[in-house]
Design an enzyme around this catalytic site. Structure first.
Site, PDB file in Angstrom:
ATOM      1  N   SER A 260     -54.759  92.719  38.091  1.00  0.00           N
ATOM      2  CA  SER A 260     -56.290  92.736  38.478  1.00  0.00           C
ATOM      3  C   SER A 260     -56.660  91.377  38.434  1.00  0.00           C
ATOM      4  O   SER A 260     -56.231  90.403  37.817  1.00  0.00           O
ATOM      5  CB  SER A 260     -56.921  93.870  37.639  1.00  0.00           C
ATOM      6  OG  SER A 260     -57.121  93.279  36.593  1.00  0.00           O
ATOM      7  N   LYS A 261     -57.829  91.177  38.935  1.00  0.00           N
ATOM      8  CA  LYS A 261     -58.291  89.856  38.915  1.00  0.00           C
ATOM      9  C   LYS A 261     -58.730  89.310  37.528  1.00  0.00           C
ATOM     10  O   LYS A 261     -58.704  88.046  37.387  1.00  0.00           O
ATOM     11  CB  LYS A 261     -60.047  90.018  39.585  1.00  0.00           C
ATOM     12  CG  LYS A 261     -59.705  90.174  41.106  1.00  0.00           C
ATOM     13  CD  LYS A 261     -61.215  89.839  41.868  1.00  0.00           C
ATOM     14  CE  LYS A 261     -60.936  90.063  43.282  1.00  0.00           C
ATOM     15  NZ  LYS A 261     -62.005  91.028  44.088  1.00  0.00           N
TER      16      LYS A 261
END
Ligand code: GLU
Length: 489
Positions: A260-261
């Site tokens: 994820s980011k």
């Protein structure tokens, strides 16, 4: 074997994710290997989550990666309109066929009623499956519900289809990557294939599209395995040929959680923005689940295509090692032709006045600074001292630990005196500095200290690119002006 036709079917609810890029790449490679076709289909049935900006990002990212599609949305190539929202008139026909054949039924349940069913299942600690309450409604009952203003959704009748085409409730298929997979379809529950507003749902539209587009192999992430059972039954119910399926392991972050980011970039366009080369990115994602037969990991995509075998894809999850991607990126940066690199770096040099350099100076600057670049964006911090004319920002430690030393001051004074008479070319500076260092060595000042003083005064740093080339680019006047500024008193 009939023609190989594969597809990538991204939903434009975000920028193109590296995971989707990997799926696209494996489909592309499989098509190339088998002289097949690679189709792009934009799955935008969920209008609320869709935006044109994301559609454009998907186009741009796939193109940047070199994953050009043979059929799909027309982006200057006269391809077909493979965008689900443009195909809405196609889907009702097959809904009708499923209704006529008894493989689907109208469901009038309201969201509140369905919610109550779900809550009951939770209270009884049971996995929720739809109650089939609407399966056997009579025409009168339906008419009554319609009169109340209710609009039906259409549900697929799992058990009916399973019974028609299989001996038990177990549905099995041979996955190209994972081998035999099976599921008890009694656990699935009749799912909605068309919403009450007439919009087809993913599991239904995907089958119609794959069938009509004659997709022979569906290669996608393993998060779709549970959908595959639903889809196989719809293919069968409509008498379509069922494609082969291949499910790829997930891509995890180095800490084994979902990528994820918070781990770093995840969208292809973000990687590109940060200065990753698309060639490096493609090469790197190919290694997420696939390994070259000769162990040589750095390979352009054409070579990977020659070597690629779908059966050799690992069925387990892959770890997205950002450090390995960086390593690979630096490799590709090193291999870039200088003119290409010069062009690519301009984007990261907008804060500097490039017009202050001649083309030859800019070339030389890039030549001497490219070696340590891991990301193209690293260039921004690598070159400030080539600009700024007679001034330079001196790092505080360079000031206190180098320039403030008495022996450095001595070096700088001598540099100004002698330098005035030097012919300022790279070659000549090289020779002059050699002699200069020698003179100070005799006075007991180490060559390294001599060079630190000069570099510190002219670049503000103790490390940097090749010294003589740097001095040549900055130029005599500016170099001497900077050294004079570093001399105290
Ligand atoms: N639109 C789906 C997704 O983005 C694609 C599913 C498929 O490949 O069948 O996950």
């Amino acid at each position: 074997m009939s023609e190989v036709r594969v597809r990538i079917a991204p939903s434009p609810s975000g920028n193109l994710h590296v995971g989707t890029a990997r799926t696209a790449l494996f489909n592309y490679l499989f098509a190339k290997k088998n002289n097949g076709k690679f189709v792009l289909r934009i799955e935008d049935t969920d209008a609320e989550r869709t935006s044109q900006e994301y559609v454009d990002n998907i186009f741009d990212s796939l193109k940047a990666l070199g994953l050009n599609w043979d059929e799909g949305p027309d982006v200057g190539g006269n391809y077909g309109p493979y965008t689900q929202s443009e195909r809405f008139d196609i889907y009702p026909k097959y809904i009708q066929e499923l209704l006529d054949k008894g493989f689907a039924y109208e469901c009038f349940c309201t969201p509140e009623e369905l919610e109550a069913e779900k809550e009951e299942a939770t209270a009884n600690k049971k996995a929720y499956v739809y109650s089939k309450k609407c399966e056997n409604l009579t025409e009168e009952e339906k008419a009554k519900l319609r009169a109340e203003g209710r609009k039906p959704a259409i549900r697929f009748n799992i058990a009916k289809a399973q019974k028609a085409f299989h001996d038990s409730s177990i549905l099995e298929f041979e996955d190209l990557v994972k081998g035999k997979l099976h599921m008890d379809t009694d656990l699935i529950g009749d799912f909605v294939i068309m919403k009450s507003n007439g919009a087809p749902t993913y599991n239904y539209a995907v089958v119609i599209d794959d069938a009509l587009m004659k997709i022979s192999h569906v290669i996608r992430g393993e998060d779709h395995i549970s959908n595959t059972y639903k889809q196989i039954l719809i293919f069968e119910a409509l008498g379509f040929e069922v494609p082969r399926f291949g499910h790829l392991g997930m891509i995890l972050a180095p800490d084994r959680s979902k990528l994820s980011k918070r781990h770093g970039a995840t969208a292809v366009s973000d990687f590109v923005e940060q200065g990753y080369l698309t060639e490096a990115l493609v090469n790197f994602v190919a290694l997420l689940g696939w390994a070259p037969s000769d162990g040589e990991e750095v390979k352009p995509v054409e070579k990977i295509a020659e070597d690629f075998r779908i059966g050799e894809i690992s069925s387990s999850n892959s770890i997205f090692e950002y450090d390995k991607l960086k390593w690979m990126n630096s490799h590709y940066i090193k291999a870039l032709p200088i003119e290409t690199l010069k062009e690519m770096l301009k984007k990261y040099l907008t804060q500097y006045d490039l017009s202050s350099l001649t083309d030859a100076q800019y070339t030389r600057m890039v030549e001497i600074t490219r070696e340590p670049l891991t990301l193209l964006s690293d260039i921004t911090d690598a070159v400030p001292y080539f600009f700024g004319g007679a001034g330079v920002n001196v790092e505080p430690e360079v000031q206190t630990e180098v320039l403030d030393l008495p022996e450095s001051q001595e070096v700088l004074k001598a540099f100004v005196t002698q330098g005035e008479d030097w012919e300022w070319t790279e070659h000549n500076l090289h020779e002059k500095l050699e002699v200069f260092r020698g003179e100070f060595k005799e006075k007991g000042i180490k060559p390294k200290a001599t060079m630190w003083a000069i570099r510190g005064a002219i670049t503000g740093r103790t490390r940097g690119a090749d010294m003589t080339a740097t001095l040549d680019i900055i130029g005599k006047e500016n170099c001497l002006a900077r050294v004079k500024k570093a001399i105290k008193g």
